[in-house]
Structures are given as structure tokens and as C-alpha cells.
Design a protein around this motif. Structure first.
Motif, PDB file in Angstrom:
ATOM      1  N   ARG A  21      42.213  49.196  45.378  1.00 42.84           N
ATOM      2  CA  ARG A  21      41.182  49.248  44.418  1.00 42.84           C
ATOM      3  C   ARG A  21      41.624  48.347  43.120  1.00 42.84           C
ATOM      4  NH1 ARG A  21      38.305  55.279  44.146  1.00 42.84           N
ATOM      5  NH2 ARG A  21      37.774  55.037  46.405  1.00 42.84           N
ATOM      6  N   TYR A  22      42.691  47.618  43.339  1.00 44.36           N
ATOM      7  CA  TYR A  22      42.994  46.630  42.278  1.00 44.36           C
ATOM      8  C   TYR A  22      41.814  45.623  41.893  1.00 44.36           C
ATOM      9  CZ  TYR A  22      47.995  47.980  42.648  1.00 44.36           C
ATOM     10  OH  TYR A  22      49.304  48.389  42.532  1.00 44.36           O
ATOM     11  N   CYS A  23      41.163  45.308  42.761  1.00 45.34           N
ATOM     12  CA  CYS A  23      40.039  44.380  42.563  1.00 45.34           C
ATOM     13  C   CYS A  23      38.640  44.962  41.696  1.00 45.34           C
ATOM     14  CB  CYS A  23      39.608  43.591  43.718  1.00 45.34           C
ATOM     15  SG  CYS A  23      41.018  42.447  44.360  1.00 45.34           S
ATOM     16  N   GLU A  24      38.821  46.206  41.176  1.00 45.61           N
ATOM     17  CA  GLU A  24      37.451  46.691  41.041  1.00 45.61           C
ATOM     18  C   GLU A  24      36.971  46.308  39.730  1.00 45.61           C
ATOM     19  OE1 GLU A  24      38.401  51.047  40.271  1.00 45.61           O
ATOM     20  OE2 GLU A  24      39.878  50.365  38.753  1.00 45.61           O
ATOM     21  N   GLY A  25      37.758  45.475  38.779  1.00 43.53           N
ATOM     22  CA  GLY A  25      37.030  44.668  37.698  1.00 43.53           C
ATOM     23  C   GLY A  25      36.600  43.435  37.972  1.00 43.53           C
ATOM     24  N   TYR A  26      36.520  42.853  39.286  1.00 40.07           N
ATOM     25  CA  TYR A  26      35.924  41.612  39.407  1.00 40.07           C
ATOM     26  C   TYR A  26      34.571  41.464  39.432  1.00 40.07           C
ATOM     27  CZ  TYR A  26      40.361  39.497  39.800  1.00 40.07           C
ATOM     28  OH  TYR A  26      41.863  38.847  39.744  1.00 40.07           O
ATOM     29  N   GLU A  56      37.887  35.114  44.136  1.00 38.86           N
ATOM     30  CA  GLU A  56      38.784  35.985  43.195  1.00 38.86           C
ATOM     31  C   GLU A  56      39.661  36.956  43.922  1.00 38.86           C
ATOM     32  OE1 GLU A  56      39.572  35.767  39.835  1.00 38.86           O
ATOM     33  OE2 GLU A  56      37.624  35.404  38.973  1.00 38.86           O
ATOM     34  N   TYR A  58      40.545  37.262  46.839  1.00 36.38           N
ATOM     35  CA  TYR A  58      41.298  36.890  47.969  1.00 36.38           C
ATOM     36  C   TYR A  58      42.697  36.326  47.296  1.00 36.38           C
ATOM     37  CZ  TYR A  58      43.172  33.709  51.428  1.00 36.38           C
ATOM     38  OH  TYR A  58      44.113  32.996  52.373  1.00 36.38           O
ATOM     39  N   TYR A  59      42.572  35.535  46.254  1.00 38.02           N
ATOM     40  CA  TYR A  59      43.795  35.155  45.473  1.00 38.02           C
ATOM     41  C   TYR A  59      44.478  35.995  44.831  1.00 38.02           C
ATOM     42  CZ  TYR A  59      41.295  30.717  46.680  1.00 38.02           C
ATOM     43  OH  TYR A  59      40.785  29.638  47.454  1.00 38.02           O
ATOM     44  N   ALA A  60      43.797  37.090  44.317  1.00 39.35           N
ATOM     45  CA  ALA A  60      44.506  38.216  43.728  1.00 39.35           C
ATOM     46  C   ALA A  60      45.168  39.281  44.769  1.00 39.35           C
ATOM     47  CB  ALA A  60      43.624  38.917  42.702  1.00 39.35           C
ATOM     48  N   CYS A  61      44.847  38.894  46.049  1.00 39.89           N
ATOM     49  CA  CYS A  61      45.124  39.852  47.063  1.00 39.89           C
ATOM     50  C   CYS A  61      46.738  40.024  47.496  1.00 39.89           C
ATOM     51  CB  CYS A  61      44.374  39.855  48.126  1.00 39.89           C
ATOM     52  SG  CYS A  61      44.682  41.492  49.269  1.00 39.89           S
ATOM     53  N   GLN A  62      47.474  41.178  47.161  1.00 38.57           N
ATOM     54  CA  GLN A  62      48.652  41.312  47.613  1.00 38.57           C
ATOM     55  C   GLN A  62      48.913  41.345  49.097  1.00 38.57           C
ATOM     56  OE1 GLN A  62      50.296  45.232  46.279  1.00 38.57           O
ATOM     57  NE2 GLN A  62      47.949  45.622  45.673  1.00 38.57           N
ATOM     58  N   TYR A  63      47.482  41.749  49.832  1.00 35.48           N
ATOM     59  CA  TYR A  63      47.669  41.698  50.992  1.00 35.48           C
ATOM     60  C   TYR A  63      47.169  40.765  52.047  1.00 35.48           C
ATOM     61  CZ  TYR A  63      48.588  46.705  49.712  1.00 35.48           C
ATOM     62  OH  TYR A  63      49.212  47.750  49.292  1.00 35.48           O
ATOM     63  N   ALA A  64      46.657  39.587  51.185  1.00 36.47           N
ATOM     64  CA  ALA A  64      46.200  38.212  51.857  1.00 36.47           C
ATOM     65  C   ALA A  64      46.963  37.874  52.856  1.00 36.47           C
ATOM     66  CB  ALA A  64      45.688  37.480  50.743  1.00 36.47           C
ATOM     67  N   GLU A 187      41.701  27.818  44.091  1.00 33.19           N
ATOM     68  CA  GLU A 187      42.144  29.010  43.354  1.00 33.19           C
ATOM     69  C   GLU A 187      42.114  28.693  41.957  1.00 33.19           C
ATOM     70  OE1 GLU A 187      46.119  29.928  44.315  1.00 33.19           O
ATOM     71  OE2 GLU A 187      46.306  31.042  42.480  1.00 33.19           O
TER      72      GLU A 187
END
Lengths: 341, 495
Positions: A21-26, A56, A58-64, A187
Motif C-alpha cells: 500500500r505504499y502507492c496509495e497516494g499516487y 509512477e 513501477y518506479y517507486a516499487c521496492q518489489y519491481a 522515470e
């Protein structure tokens, strides 16, 4: 919806996202995801069509990738989105569309005659008959897709939700990324895609408005085309035409430079077809305006009308439909945000 | 002992340098094995603290090289997995609700560390946190708007839009734009601090040994939580069953180098912060998604099928950090959380699906637990549950009687099939051991003096402030505040 590889991969990835859920602000996709615990069928299609593919997350993802979890939300949602287009489309109409496009081109070629004005080359009634038939078919096919997706997303009438969704569509809220612009084509944050899309979308609307005003002139005022350069239909068409040159060209230019990691390469031909038809229609329309007093008018008119016919007939089976499904998904999202689940 | 002279020409053979008290040892590389990295300031590490130091040193006019041991795709240490920073604020802002005054922040810190903190540094950290926040924004970091209480920490902590990796992306983009040289796959293997002018060091870049030279060095290379050999020194064989929640690149090599050279240690050398995470998580880098929040809603048993601790002792945010150690103390360093269908969906979803069974016996077999023992444990637990009104949001009155250990709150009979189980393992977040620094981020060396040319920031010095315990988002505040100070001081030393 059949369980495909993309659907299984989408469910796998969204399960990871929902635990993070880190991306919930995007964007809208993640808050919508948080309302759910399982991801299949209608929910997956809804989330896929809600995604604007800004990348966004994808680039922010620690699991990409190359992380072992290999999370790539934009790509898997793009694949699911493409499947949903096929699922919602009136599939039998696909051939009809081809027949209509070809038929229109042939009809114009055979019906043409000589003369200094548009309607000497192609009689007005003939033009209306051909485009009327195509439009009827296109509207029916688009309506079928819209109804199918609306049913699956579960939308209903709600004025406030509609207003919110309309604002999101018309401003491309989810390509703004809080003013920084989205991470497309690379990016680096950039507003380019949003502005080129605005050029395309509003250019299309202006051209549509131009045709509508011209029809009013023709039937209401009895004024026949061609109209002066400073008349309303020509001004609308010129501005719209320029938008439809700049917008699709810009979107194509961005697409060429985009990070292949976040794209579904299978959609390149669909995207390119639509962009090319928009660009070519606009280019020939503007050339027709320039050449309308010359001997080049007749061939240019034929080419332009053929392209318009092809563009219209293929609308229900190409990239154009993303506008309908995205808008309905945004409406569904607005309903959920208003507690309408 | 001979003083080391900076080698203008590298020697033919690797040399083990003898160092004076203010020198740190390293093996010089062979001649011709790569280039020499040289700038005013060299930053060792590639996470939040390192990048803050690099940007801050550059701001102050120094030329800067960052040596990051990870490849580009995994740059950023444990900052990749972070999400927010704890920030003092007197009034609501666009990203923080209500207020969080200095005194409350300080008391929170005193409480979690039981006073094991350098109060002077702690006060400075807290007062600097709002300025750090503003500085982050000027360097491209974006924050998530305050969501009006939906986030538990929305009052005390500012959330990075997109999380820690997005923050790092912003910093790396800023570093690039400002001409900071970043070298990936660059593992520093030695440091040498002659009394004047230069710090030199050995660095292995993608397998090629070379040397760097700087007027000052910022060490921001994290703790040793990914180094199983080192963990084993503190935990014995049990350490082999631990999982590391973050980066595999925090090997603690610089920490060891500094400590072996006589730098003064701080923080508990035998402790690490560990939580109970899903036992199926990968050995490294599982991050946030492997956490499990279902412990207070069920029971936890060890591999003998027996309970060993009060699962409902206190509210989960106050207790989750003890479960890593609790599981680590069990045989095989493994445990299982057992719940029934009633509570499924009442905790944050986790990444792995639970193992299920229609009966407790079936579940035991599916989990590989002794069937009779688990049935006995669950039956005994169910019998001792006292009726009450279940409320997961508060310390409710659902407890147990005559059970050892008791379950003080949220005790409900485990009786609604299907039943579910999650394996639990200790997941290490960070280690406490670090090097002592002063308020200028200068490292205290063997002679007792603070070195103006060896600065430290981030996890490697966090033990000065967080000697033990845990406070959410404090690590990022320490990294940012001390990273900025270290960068400034390094640039000053270089001038």
C-alpha cells in the motif's frame, strides 16, 4: 472472464500491492484496490481500466524486477485492459466494421464526378447516406461495449459522482501526479503526455463541433459548404485539426521513447493505428482546406473522406474505446469514494 | 608505527598497512587495477543518509563521490523499504495532522529507549526535523497528503509519496542533476586516515580493486543485519533461521572496520530489532508485505504445538516488535499463528495465503505440527475463554481464566471452520550497534578525539539516539538530519 495468464499474474501482483500500500497516494487504482481482498474477473477489469499507465508505481516499487517478487503493475494491468476491450466489444461487428470501411471507400471512388465544389465531386445526399450508415453502426457497437463494461463495473446514476468522474476525465487528473506530471515515457516526471493527450482529445472534440455546426448551417440556414476561412466551422475545424496533428504526433513520439518495461508491446499496433488515422484524417482535412479552390480538391476530398470513414468504422475496435471504459471506471471509483459500494 | 603516506603511485603488491591510532587499516590494491576516485568528499553508502550527506556536501560547494555497494537496481539500503519519517511540528501542515511538540517527541524517545539515548543529540535531532522536512522538499521528495486519520501515524510521521524508493529516486535524480558522481557495485574494503589532508581508502568496483581519495569521508553504510556470520556471534546457530526484512547489502563492513580501528561503539552490540514475519518470506528484502498482524486475533504455538506468550498483552502497535525475539527463543526459531474464520479479514492482508484445514487436526497436519498437541492446546484455550464484548480497537474484556500463559484481551474461542495458520519467523529490521558521534556527526576515534574528516550518518550511528527499542520513522529522521550535518561538516573539512 476466463482465467488467463495475465489475470493470474494480476491477482498475484495486486495481492502483494494490497499488503504493501505504499502507492496509495499516487492514483485511484490503489485506494480502489484497498476496498478489495481478492482480485479476479470484474474487479480486475475495473482496476485495469482505472489505470492510466503513468508508471509512477513501477518506479517507486521496492518489489519491481529484478526483485524476486517481480511486481510490475502498469504492464499487467495493460495486458488485462487489452483483454477487457475484446471481452466488451461486440465481436461480430468486427467484420461489419471492415466491410463498412472498405465499402465507403469504394462507394466514394465510384460515386465521384467532376466539378469545382465538394458536392459536385460527391453528392451531399450520398455523403450523408454513407456516414449515416457507418455512424449508426459505430454508435450501436460502442453502446454495446459501454453497456457491457458499465454492467461489469457496476455503475449507476449519481450526479455528484458523475461530476467528479467528468472532472477527472476532462482534466486528466491522474496524469498530473500532483502537478509534477507522470513518469512517462521514462522515470523522469513530465507533463508532456497529458498535454499531448489534451491536444488530441480537445482537437477531436473541436473537429466534431465543426461538423455539427456545419450541419446546422446546411440544414438550418441553408448555407452550403465550402465556408469562408473565418467562419465558425472552418475555425473550429482548423484549431481542432492542428490539435489532432500535434497531439497524436506527440503521443507517438513519446511512445517511441517509452520505457519498454512498463508497456504491453502487443498493443503497439492498436495504438499506432488509431494515432495514424487521427493524424492522417487531420492532415488531409487541413490540406483540403488549402487546396479547395484548386484542381487538387477532388482527389484530396476523396482521400479525406476515405480516411474519415476508416477512422469511424474502426472506433469500436481500436484504442478509442479506452476513453469510454476509463470514464466508466472513474465513475465507478467516484461512486465507491462516495460510499456507494 | 609508520605513518601512512598517501600513495601517488600504487604499490605493486597488496600491502597490509600498519596504522597509528588515528588510522584505519586497509589493503592497498594492486597497481593498475582500475582508476582512482577522487573528490573533496566521498560518501560511503547509498541510502537516505548517504544521499542527504552527498547533496548537503554538494550544496556547500564540495565535489562529491558516492560509493554504493549495491547494483543500481537495489541501491538505497534499507531506505528502499521505508515509508515515513517522524517529524516535530507545532501545528497541522499539508502532510501532518494536529501537532507533535518537541517535548512529546522527546518523551516518546525516552520511553522506547528506557533512557538509552544521548539526550543532547536527541534534542538536536528533534528540533532539526522540521527543517530537514523542508529541505527534503527542495530536493524533490514528495509527501503524501495527510489522510485525516486513516493512517495511524498521520499525526507524528510524514509519509513519502510512493514510499522510500520514490524518495531515493528523487535524491538520485537530484544528485545527478548537481554533478555528484555515483558509483554502484562499489564496496569499500579499507580506510586510511593520515593525520593531515587526505583520507584514502580501498574500494572494489564490480570486482576490480581500486583506490579513492578524499578530504573527508562520510560513512553512511548501515548496520550489519544482513551479515549472518556476525549475527551468529550474537545469536549462535539460531541466527541461521532468521530472515532479513531489508537489503542483503548491509554487511556491516565499514562498521567493523571502524570499530576494529578503535572507534568508540554505541548501542547494544547483541541486539537487533526483529518482528515476527511470515515464515515463507524470502531470506532478504521481503520488506513490508511479509508482516502479519493476526497474532492478537488468535493464538501462537511453537513446533511442539504449545502456546508460549500472551498474544493479547497489549494493543498490537505496542507489541508487534517483541514477537521477533519471542519466536527467536522458540525451538527451531519458528512458530505458527492459528486463527479461525471469524477473524479472517479483520487484519491487514498479507502476501502469502494462510494454510487451512476444516478441523484443528487437519490444520495441524497441513502445517506439519503434532496433531494431538495442537488439538489439546486449542481445546484448553477454548475452555478458558471468558465471555466478553470483542473489540479489536481497544483493550477489551475478552480474556482467559486459568490459562498459562494467559491471553489478556481479544480472546475468542477458535471454533469456526475453516481454520487457518501462518508460519512465523524472526524478521530482522536493523541492528543497534554503531559508532559514537558528536553533534557535528564526527566519529570518535580510538584516541578519544572526534575526527573532523570521518563523519557518520544513518543506521551506523543511530545507536547514539536509539540505543534500544523502536520508534516508527525515527531512523529516517536520524538519517536525514545527520546526513545533512555530515555532508556540511565534510564539505567544511574539505575547504
Amino acid at each position: 472472464m476466463p482465467q488467463t495468464d495475465s489475470a493470474a499474474e494480476g491477482a498475484r501482483i495486486l495481492t502483494i500491492c494490497n499488503a504493501c500500500r505504499y502507492c496509495e497516494g499516487y492514483c485511484a487504482v490503489f485506494p480502489a484496490m484497498e476496498h478489495r481482498r481478492a482480485f479476479a474477473g470484474a474487479d480486475l477489469n475495473f482496476l485495469a481500466n482505472l489505470c492510466h499507465n503513468c508508471a509512477e508505481c513501477y518506479y517507486a516499487c521496492q518489489y519491481a524486477p529484478p526483485h524476486a517478487f517481480a511486481v510490475n503493475v502498469p504492464r499487467v494491468l495493460a495486458e488485462i485492459r487489452a483483454q477487457s476491450y475484446r471481452q466488451y466489444a461486440w465481436s461480430n461487428g468486427r467484420y461489419t466494421a471492415g466491410v463498412f470501411a472498405l465499402g465507403a471507400v469504394l462507394a466514394f471512388v465510384f460515386a465521384r464526378s467532376a466539378g469545382p465544389r465538394f458536392y459536385d465531386v460527391i453528392p451531399h445526399a450520398f455523403m450523408v447516406a454513407v456516414f449515416g450508415t457507418i455512424s449508426g453502426f459505430v454508435l450501436a457497437a460502442l453502446a454495446i461495449g459501454a453497456i457491457r463494461s458499465a454492467k461489469e463495473f457496476g455503475v449507476r446514476w449519481d450526479t455528484k459522482a458523475l461530476a467528479r468522474a467528468a472532472a477527472d476525465v476532462l482534466t486528466l487528473e491522474y496524469l498530473r501526479s500532483g502537478g509534477a506530471g507522470c513518469t512517462y515515457p521514462t522515470e523522469r516526471h513530465s507533463g508532456a503526455r497529458r498535454w499531448f493527450h489534451h491536444c488530441t482529445f480537445y482537437g477531436f472534440l473541436l473537429c466534431f463541433a465543426s461538423t455539427t455546426v456545419a450541419a446546422l448551417y446546411h440544414y438550418g440556414l441553408g448555407r452550403l459548404a465550402p465556408y469562408p476561412y473565418t467562419s465558425l466551422p472552418v475555425l473550429l475545424g482548423t484549431f481542432g485539426g492542428v490539435g489532432l496533428l500535434v497531439g497524436p504526433a506527440g503521443l507517438y513520439w513519446l511512445k517511441r521513447r517509452r520505457d519498454p518495461a512498463t508497456a504491453d508491446a502487443n498493443q503497439n499496433s492498436m495504438d499506432l493505428t488509431f494515432l495514424s488515422l487521427l493524424f492522417a484524417t487531420s492532415l488531409t482535412g487541413l490540406l483540403l482546406l488549402v487546396l479547395r479552390a484548386s484542381s487538387g480538391m477532388a482527389p484530396m476530398l476523396l482521400i479525406h473522406l476515405a480516411l474519415v470513414a476508416a477512422l469511424f468504422a474502426t472506433l469500436p475496435y481500436g484504442k478509442f474505446v479506452h476513453g469510454i471504459y476509463r470514464s466508466l471506471a472513474l465513475l465507478r471509483y467516484a461512486l465507491e469514494q462516495r460510499g456507494g459500494r | 608505527m609508520a605513518r601512512h603516506k598517501v600513495a601517488a603511485v600504487l604499490p605493486e603488491e597488496p600491502v597490509r598497512k600498519e596504522c597509528s591510532t588515528t588510522e584505519l587499516r586497509y589493503d592497498l590494491p594492486r597497481k593498475g587495477e582500475g582508476s582512482l576516485y577522487q573528490s573533496d568528499v566521498v560518501v560511503i553508502g547509498g541510502g537516505n543518509a548517504a544521499l542527504c550527506a552527498a547533496l548537503s556536501a554538494r550544496e556547500s560547494g564540495a565535489s562529491v563521490t558516492v560509493l554504493e555497494s549495491a547494483p543500481q537496481a537495489f541501491r538505497g539500503g534499507n531506505s528502499r523499504h521505508t515509508r515515513n519519517m517522524r517529524c516535530m511540528h507545532p501545528a497541522p501542515t499539508d502532510v501532518l495532522t494536529d501537532s507533535y511538540p518537541e517535548e512529546e517527541y522527546f518523551l516518546d524517545l525516552m520511553r522506547v529507549t528506557s533512557g538509552d539515548t544521548n539526550q543532547q543529540l536527541a534534542r538536536m535531532l528533534i528540533r532539526e526535523s522540521p527543517r530537514a522536512h523542508a529541505w527534503m522538499r527542495t530536493n524533490g521528495v514528495r509527501f503524501q497528503r495527510a489522510l485525516g486519520g486513516t493512517l495511524q501515524l498521520g499525526r507524528t510521521n510524514a509519509f513519502f509519496l510512493g514510499g522510500g524508493k520514490a524518495l531515493l529516486n528523487a535524491y538520485y535524480a537530484a544528485a545527478r542533476a548537481r554533478g555528484i558522481q555515483v558509483v554502484y557495485n562499489a564496496e569499500v574494503t579499507g580506510l586510511c586516515v593520515p593525520p593531515r589532508e587526505f583520507v584514502t581508502g580501498a574500494v572494489c568496483v564490480a570486482g576490480n580493486a581500486t583506490e579513492f581519495r578524499a578530504k573527508a569521508v562520510v560513512v553512511a553504510s548501515g548496520g550489519f543485519e544482513s551479515n549472518f556470520e556476525w549475527l551468529q556471534e550474537a545469536w549462535g546457530e539460531a541466527a541461521q533461521n532468521f530472515l532479513v526484512r531489508g537489503t542483503p547489502y548491509n554487511q556491516g563492513k565499514l562498521l567493523r572496520l571502524l570499530l576494529e580501528s578503535g572507534a568508540r561503539p554505541v548501542g547494544d552490540p547483541k541486539q537487533c530489532h526483529a518482528v515476527a514475519i511470515d515464515g515463507r518470506a524470502p531470506r532478504y528484502d521481503g520488506g513490508i508485505v511479509t508482516r502479519l498482524d493476526c497474532i492478537p486475533l488468535g493464538i501462537v504455538v511453537n513446533r511442539e504445538g504449545r502456546r508460549f506468550y500472551d498474544e493479547g498483552e497489549d494493543l498490537w502497535p505496542k507489541r508487534y516488535a517483541i514477537w521477533g525475539r519471542l519466536v527467536a527463543q522458540q525451538p527451531g526459531q519458528i512458530a505458527w499463528a492459528i486463527i479461525d474464520s471469524k477473524v479472517l479479514g479483520k487484519f491487514m492482508p498479507s502476501v502469502f495465503p494462510p494454510v487451512s484445514g476444516q478441523t484443528i487436526g487437519e490444520l495441524a497436519e497441513a502445517l506439519g505440527l503434532p496433531r494431538a498437541a495442537l488439538e489439546h492446546t486449542v481445546a484448553g484455550f477454548n475452555q478458558s475463554v471468558t465471555p466478553g464484548s470483542f473489540n479489536p480497537e481497544a483493550l477489551d474484556d475478552c480474556g482467559t481464566t486459568g490459562l498459562s500463559p494467559p491471553k489478556s484481551h481479544w480472546a475468542q474461542r477458535i471454533d469456526t471452520p475453516p481454520f487457518f495458520g501462518y508460519p512465523l519467523r524472526p524478521g530482522i529490521t536493523f541492528t543497534y550497534l554503531g559508532v559514537e558521534v558528536n553533534e557535528r556527526a564526527q566519529v570518535r576515534l580510538a584516541d578519544g578525539n572526534y575526527s573532523p574528516r570521518i563523519l557518520a550518518a544513518g543506521e551506523i550511528m543511530a545507536g547514539n539516539i536509539l540505543g534500544k527499542g523502536y520508534l516508527a520513522g525515527l531512523g529516517m529522521t536520524i538519517g536525514t538530519v545527520f546526513g545533512r550535518i555530515a555532508g556540511l561538516e565534510a564539505a567544511r573539512a574539505a575547504n
